[in-house]
Design an enzyme around this catalytic site. Structure first.
Site, PDB file in Angstrom:
ATOM      1  N   GLU A 266     -32.348  77.816  -7.840  1.00  0.00           N
ATOM      2  CA  GLU A 266     -31.154  77.204  -7.838  1.00  0.00           C
ATOM      3  C   GLU A 266     -31.535  75.865  -7.193  1.00  0.00           C
ATOM      4  O   GLU A 266     -30.765  74.789  -7.471  1.00  0.00           O
ATOM      5  CB  GLU A 266     -30.134  77.868  -6.999  1.00  0.00           C
ATOM      6  CG  GLU A 266     -29.887  79.469  -7.682  1.00  0.00           C
ATOM      7  CD  GLU A 266     -29.342  79.235  -9.428  1.00  0.00           C
ATOM      8  OE1 GLU A 266     -28.873  78.105  -9.521  1.00  0.00           O
ATOM      9  OE2 GLU A 266     -29.463  80.172  -9.978  1.00  0.00           O
ATOM     10  N   HIS A 269     -32.344  73.379  -9.959  1.00  0.00           N
ATOM     11  CA  HIS A 269     -31.263  72.790 -10.309  1.00  0.00           C
ATOM     12  C   HIS A 269     -30.824  71.894  -9.668  1.00  0.00           C
ATOM     13  O   HIS A 269     -30.196  70.720  -9.982  1.00  0.00           O
ATOM     14  CB  HIS A 269     -30.283  73.793 -10.690  1.00  0.00           C
ATOM     15  CG  HIS A 269     -30.466  74.863 -11.831  1.00  0.00           C
ATOM     16  ND1 HIS A 269     -30.512  74.301 -13.279  1.00  0.00           N
ATOM     17  CD2 HIS A 269     -30.453  76.192 -11.860  1.00  0.00           C
ATOM     18  CE1 HIS A 269     -30.832  75.375 -14.147  1.00  0.00           C
ATOM     19  NE2 HIS A 269     -30.955  76.297 -13.176  1.00  0.00           N
ATOM     20  N   GLU A 296     -32.836  73.698 -16.925  1.00  0.00           N
ATOM     21  CA  GLU A 296     -33.430  74.772 -16.850  1.00  0.00           C
ATOM     22  C   GLU A 296     -34.727  74.697 -16.342  1.00  0.00           C
ATOM     23  O   GLU A 296     -35.510  75.451 -15.867  1.00  0.00           O
ATOM     24  CB  GLU A 296     -33.124  76.076 -17.774  1.00  0.00           C
ATOM     25  CG  GLU A 296     -33.707  77.232 -17.447  1.00  0.00           C
ATOM     26  CD  GLU A 296     -32.982  77.986 -16.432  1.00  0.00           C
ATOM     27  OE1 GLU A 296     -31.969  77.534 -16.080  1.00  0.00           O
ATOM     28  OE2 GLU A 296     -33.112  79.157 -16.066  1.00  0.00           O
TER      29      GLU A 296
HETATM   30 ZN    ZN Z   1     -31.075  78.310 -14.020  1.00  0.00          ZN
END
Ligand code: ZN
Length: 502
Positions: A266, A269, A296
């Site tokens: 995370e 991201h 991603e």
């Molecule tokens: Zn992801």
């Protein structure tokens, strides 16, 4: 900028504020909201979605786009201004195909669905989720019909997440990838006893897990002054602007991987969102990732290419041992590195190793296509899931919670989304390869806990641009070619070849 362009951006910013409020309501829903607020929250979400959609799809927006475009005519086509107009025009064409009442209905159904899915998963009872899932696939089918598609309804949905990509292209990439992948996994499984992952399966204090994750992602470059981390059922990242990017995780008291690698994921991201240029951040909707696949690629790069590398653990492992001396004091670096890289068929996608992960995606892609074209009924989904799972992995999930109910996506109406995960793995390897060619010192820096060489490269080549370029344009600008599956396969072959002695 001129008056017309300023009028357009002021209008788009107002819409962005409504969307930011929606994002925050969504974050709150999954992180903080008391359970009985479901219906009230669904109504709030519906209202805001309607207002946002009405405002964006109005004739007024079109007039502002036209005037701004006339004003900047002759501008460099790669400029922020020209790119904003192009992106907004495309979004406008897409969104005006969807009636506002339909968008509001989808928002309400989706807000209600989360609680239904979470309860069904908790109770391990698919039948409680089936009516909601049926409704979500009906709405997805309707969405596809409104948006239109030259070939398959799936393409209209996929295009929302990965502009320009079609299901046939995904299918071709997956077919090519699958052959090499299955061969690699078979070779690994013959030598499965080479790696023992018992070190990561012990009791680990949750607060100590949390502290360690925070330490690592701070070193990566996640900015806690512009972000935070909380706990949710399913980990996610939510951004309302580059100044407020929130990540969530979930902890397992007796398995180190979910929170640890989930946190690195995370953070990958989040650093993308935090890394937008100020200019792009001020021009919504450019203030987003290029596509979900590109997004991603960032999470998977930090989670796996960095976070499961030997160099990273050479730096991080002494600190992890200090945090868990009883559990890991007697486990050396080599053993631990192998433990976090064990390849084994497993039920849960987000906990899957790098080699088997894309098989989880292929399975979902095939099932989604079948549900959408009507060749598979929702009632038959658990059986179809388990049959296909056995064919792919040689094991059958013991419960639906570990099978068809594990992911939040379908309850959120995110249908056509899963392929972007596999594309993200492929793009991660493709981008990283170029980063190493440009800055060969990256692995040595990582082994010394210096992550800004890689982050700087990502900022310069990917993050700053936001949505200015499509995934394909961005990938070609960076690497000179479109998405390739082979670099990911080569990366896996080299890595696991060494670990398993293949
Ligand atoms: Zn992801």
């Amino acid at each position: 900028m001129g008056k017309a362009f300023d009028a357009l951006t002021a209008h788009l910013r107002e819409i962005d504020h409504l969307n930011a409020a929606l994002e925050l309501l969504g974050w709150d829903h999954q992180v903080m909201m008391p359970p009985e607020a479901d219906e009230a929250r669904a109504a709030q979400t519906e209202t805001l979605s309607r207002l946002s959609h009405e405002k964006f799809t109005s004739e007024h927006t079109l007039r502002l786009i036209d005037a701004a475009e006339a004003e900047i005519s002759g501008a460099d086509p790669d400029s922020d201004q020209a790119r904003l107009i192009a992106v907004v025009r495309e979004d406008y064409a897409e969104q005006t195909r969807l009636p506002t009442e339909f968008v509001a209905e989808v928002a309400r159904v989706t807000a209600m669905a989360h609680g239904v899915w979470a309860a069904a998963r908790e109770a391990n009872d698919f039948s409680r989720f089936a009516p909601t899932l049926t409704r979500q696939f009906e709405l997805a089918r309707k969405t596809a019909d409104y948006l239109g598609y030259p070939d398959r309804p799936y393409d209209a949905l996929l295009n929302q997440f990965e502009r320009g990509m079609t299901s046939r292209q995904v299918q071709a990439i997956f077919d090519e990838h699958k052959a090499g992948l299955v061969k690699l996994i078979a070779a690994i499984s013959e030598r499965a006893d080479q790696v023992d992952d018992s070190p990561v399966h012990q009791a680990f204090d949750i607060e100590a897990q949390h502290q360690f994750g925070v330490k690592v992602i701070s070193a990566f470059g996640f900015d806690f002054k512009r972000g935070r981390q909380d706990v949710s059922v399913h980990p996610f990242t939510q951004s309302t602007s580059k100044w407020d990017v929130r990540i969530t995780t979930r902890f397992s008291p007796d398995f180190l991987n979910p929170a640890l690698f989930g946190t690195l994921h995370e953070a990958g991201h989040a650093m993308y969102e935090q890394g937008l240029s100020d200019a792009v951040a001020a021009l919504p909707p450019l203030d987003n990732g290029a596509s979900l696949g590109v997004h991603e690629s960032q999470s998977r790069m930090w989670e796996n290419i960095v976070g499961r590398s030997h160099g990273f653990w050479a730096w991080a492992y002494p600190q992890l041992q200090a945090a868990f001396p009883t559990q890991l004091g007697g486990v050396d670096l080599e053993r631990f590195y192998r433990a976090v890289n064990k390849v084994t068929p497993s039920y849960v996608r987000v906990e899957a190793d790098e080699a088997t992960y894309n098989l989880h995606i292929m399975l979902r892609f095939e099932l989604e296509m079948a549900l959408l074209d009507g060749s598979l009924a929702v009632a038959d989904l658990p059986r179809a899931w388990n049959e296909r799972f056995e064919a792919y992995f040689g094991i059958v999930p013991p419960t639906d919670a570990l099978g068809v109910l594990q992911d939040v996506h379908w309850s959120s109406g995110l249908i056509g989304y899963f392929p972007t995960y596999a594309l993200g793995n492929m793009l991660a390897a493709q981008y990283y390869r170029k980063a190493l060619a440009d800055r060969p010192q990256i692995p040595a820096d990582i082994a010394n806990g210096k992550f800004d060489t890689l982050l700087g490269w990502l900022r310069e080549n990917i993050h700053q641009h936001g949505r200015k370029f499509t995934a394909d344009e961005l990938t070609r600008r960076i690497t000179g070619e479109g998405i390739q599956q082979r670099y990911y396969l080569e990366y896996l072959q080299a890595k696991y070849g060494a670990i398993y002695g293949i």
